[in-house]
Write an enzyme that holds these catalytic residues in place. Structure first.
Site, short mmCIF file in Angstrom:
data_model
loop_
_atom_site.label_atom_id
_atom_site.label_comp_id
_atom_site.label_asym_id
_atom_site.label_seq_id
_atom_site.Cartn_x
_atom_site.Cartn_y
_atom_site.Cartn_z
N TYR A 123 0.85 -1.19 0.00
CA TYR A 123 0.00 0.00 0.00
C TYR A 123 0.89 1.24 0.00
CZ TYR A 123 -3.83 -3.11 1.36
OH TYR A 123 -4.78 -4.09 1.40
N ARG A 126 2.04 2.35 4.03
CA ARG A 126 2.32 1.45 5.14
C ARG A 126 2.99 0.16 4.66
NH1 ARG A 126 -2.67 1.89 3.35
NH2 ARG A 126 -4.24 0.26 3.42
N CYS A 139 -0.77 -22.31 13.14
CA CYS A 139 -2.16 -22.38 12.72
C CYS A 139 -2.24 -23.21 11.45
CB CYS A 139 -2.72 -21.00 12.44
SG CYS A 139 -2.59 -19.88 13.83
N ARG A 144 0.74 -17.96 5.42
CA ARG A 144 2.18 -17.96 5.12
C ARG A 144 2.80 -19.32 5.42
NH1 ARG A 144 2.45 -12.57 7.95
NH2 ARG A 144 1.50 -11.24 6.37
#
Ligand SMILES: *Cc1c(COP(=O)(O)O)cnc(C)c1O
Length: 438
Positions: A123, A126, A139, A144
């Site tokens: 972006y 940021r 997880c 990723r």
């Protein structure tokens, strides 16, 4: 001493009968005793897999490693573990090995939009700063996953210094997101150094930390850590609760410490089939979050990462959930539902349609109850024609160093000062023919 739940006690005793949980709230003990193999998992949960399933699970682990903290494991209900939302997020499924045609190792092209090793700059204002490659819990739905296999590689100071240098040399960056991996896998001192370096850069206005520690290892949120973070305001903190069951006494305590230190808290949940793809679950989750001073920030559509097919829901499920939230509960309990564009376009917000029709003087809208209403447009409205020359404008910006960046994308089509009348894909055939004939 704080009391432990029955399940916590049971897991702690099975890990170490001698100490019986006296170290349970020590996050280093939790990390040292993370469950990384099927045997230990079975033993601690008191379950057994059939040999055939076991060997398929073993294969899955070889590609995508298992790692669960004893705390997070203790949230699983052994009586009904297969449908348990914690089990499903923590324990492998053989279908992770099946790569479907549309799936990608890096669906968001984070590695392509990476000017230096640890930075994703997508972006305008940021960046994502990958400061750690490890997590206290892997997880199963990680976007990723391609990185998780790297055997616990933590970027060293020198590598991170390159990321800091990039940010320092790139004045448009006003917001830095520390992500990973989990940034709270770094030591307090190291994080302190990193935050000090970043805040010393004049154009860095805010820093955010994205961490799942309050969910999977809430004891990492120690008084010492919080005292250190408190020195680095403005610092925002985003975490990742997916199910109301994850909001326990321990996680509430961690959240309270962070909120008391003045860190604004947000939550990024992922819509996961079989875990939380239900309007009632998401609403209960979001209401519990705001009770704990956490603002639901995003609800993500599951990414097209390899081996996640069993977790994906149709986008329609997300819209249905948003329909059941907007208007039905506190506005600040409603997250923004987003699809992260495959190929790297960034997050695209989606919600049900509320505009039914339009004329030059009226807009027809509907509300959450299905009431259809009319909003009368103003009879006269004097357009403020913008040529980006704020000196001569009746509206007062008068901001020191207001940025003069050019409009991009749809914004440029709307802007008066931009000549663009259309955005055209690079490979447009029709325009290709035009060029040829010239
Ligand atoms: C999500 C994301 C951000 C932050 O986006 P916000 O909408 O500002 O929260 C920044 N960079 C990348 C690459 C991201 O994926």
């Amino acid at each position: 001493m704080k009391t432990m739940s029955h399940r916590e006690q049971e897991v702690a005793t099975r890990i170490d009968a001698a100490t019986k949980g006296s170290h349970w709230r020590d996050w280093r003990w939790q990390l040292e005793h993370s469950i990384r193999d099927i045997d230990t998992f079975e033993k601690l949960l008191g379950i057994t897999f059939e040999p055939e399933e076991r060997s398929r699970l073993q294969e899955t682990l070889a590609k995508f490693p298992l790692s669960v903290t004893p705390y997070y494991l203790s949230l699983i209900d052994p009586e009904n573990f297969r449908e348990d939302p914690v089990y499903m997020q923590a324990f492998p499924f053989p279908s992770e090995l099946t790569v479907m045609p549309h799936e990608m190792a890096d669906p968001l092209s984070e590695d392509q939009d990476s000017p230096v090793e640890t930075i994703t700059h997508r972006y305008p204002d940021r960046v994502l700063f990958h400061v750690s490659n490890v997590c206290s819990m892997y997880c199963r739905h990680c976007t990723r996953k391609r990185k998780v296999g790297d055997v616990d590689y933590v970027p060293d100071k020198e590598t991170l210094q390159k990321g800091i240098d990039y940010i320092r040399e790139t004045p448009v960056v006003r917001d830095v997101l520390l992500s990973g991996g989990d940034p709270l896998m770094l030591s307090d001192d190291f994080l302190d150094w990193l935050l000090t370096e970043l805040h010393a850069i004049p154009h860095v206005e805010v820093i955010r930390i994205g961490s799942r520690m309050p969910v999977v290892l809430p004891y990492r949120i120690t008084d010492e850590l919080v005292a250190m973070l408190k020195k680095h305001q403005p610092l925002w903190f985003n975490t990742h609760f997916n199910h109301p069951r994850e909001i326990t006494a321990s996680s509430r305590e961690a959240l309270a410490k962070l909120a008391d230190a003045g860190l604004p808290l947000g939550n990024q949940a992922v819509l996961l089939a079989g875990v939380n793809d239900c309007p009632r679950i998401i609403k209960a989750l979001c209401q519990k979050l705001v009770q704990n001073r956490v603002r639901p920030y995003y609800l993500y559509q599951c990414d097209l990462s390899e081996g996640l097919a069993h977790f994906r829901t149709p986008v329609g499920k997300g819209i249905e959930i948003m329909e059941s939230m907007i208007g039905h509960t506190s506005g600040f309990a409603v997250p923004t539902y987003v699809v992260d564009a495959p190929g790297g376009g960034g997050k695209i917000p989606l919600m049900p349609n509320y505009i039914i029709s339009w004329s030059t003087h009226k807009v027809i809208l509907r509300n959450y109850e299905g009431v259809i209403t009319t909003y009368k447009e103003p009879d006269s409205y004097e357009t403020v024609f913008c040529d980006r020359n704020c000196e001569k404008c009746t509206l007062q910006l008068h901001l020191e160093g207001a940025d003069e960046r050019k409009a991009i994308g749809i914004e440029s089509l709307l802007a008066d000062y931009d000549e663009a009348i259309a955005l055209t894909p690079e490979n447009n055939e029709r325009l290709g023919r035009r060029d040829d004939s010239e």
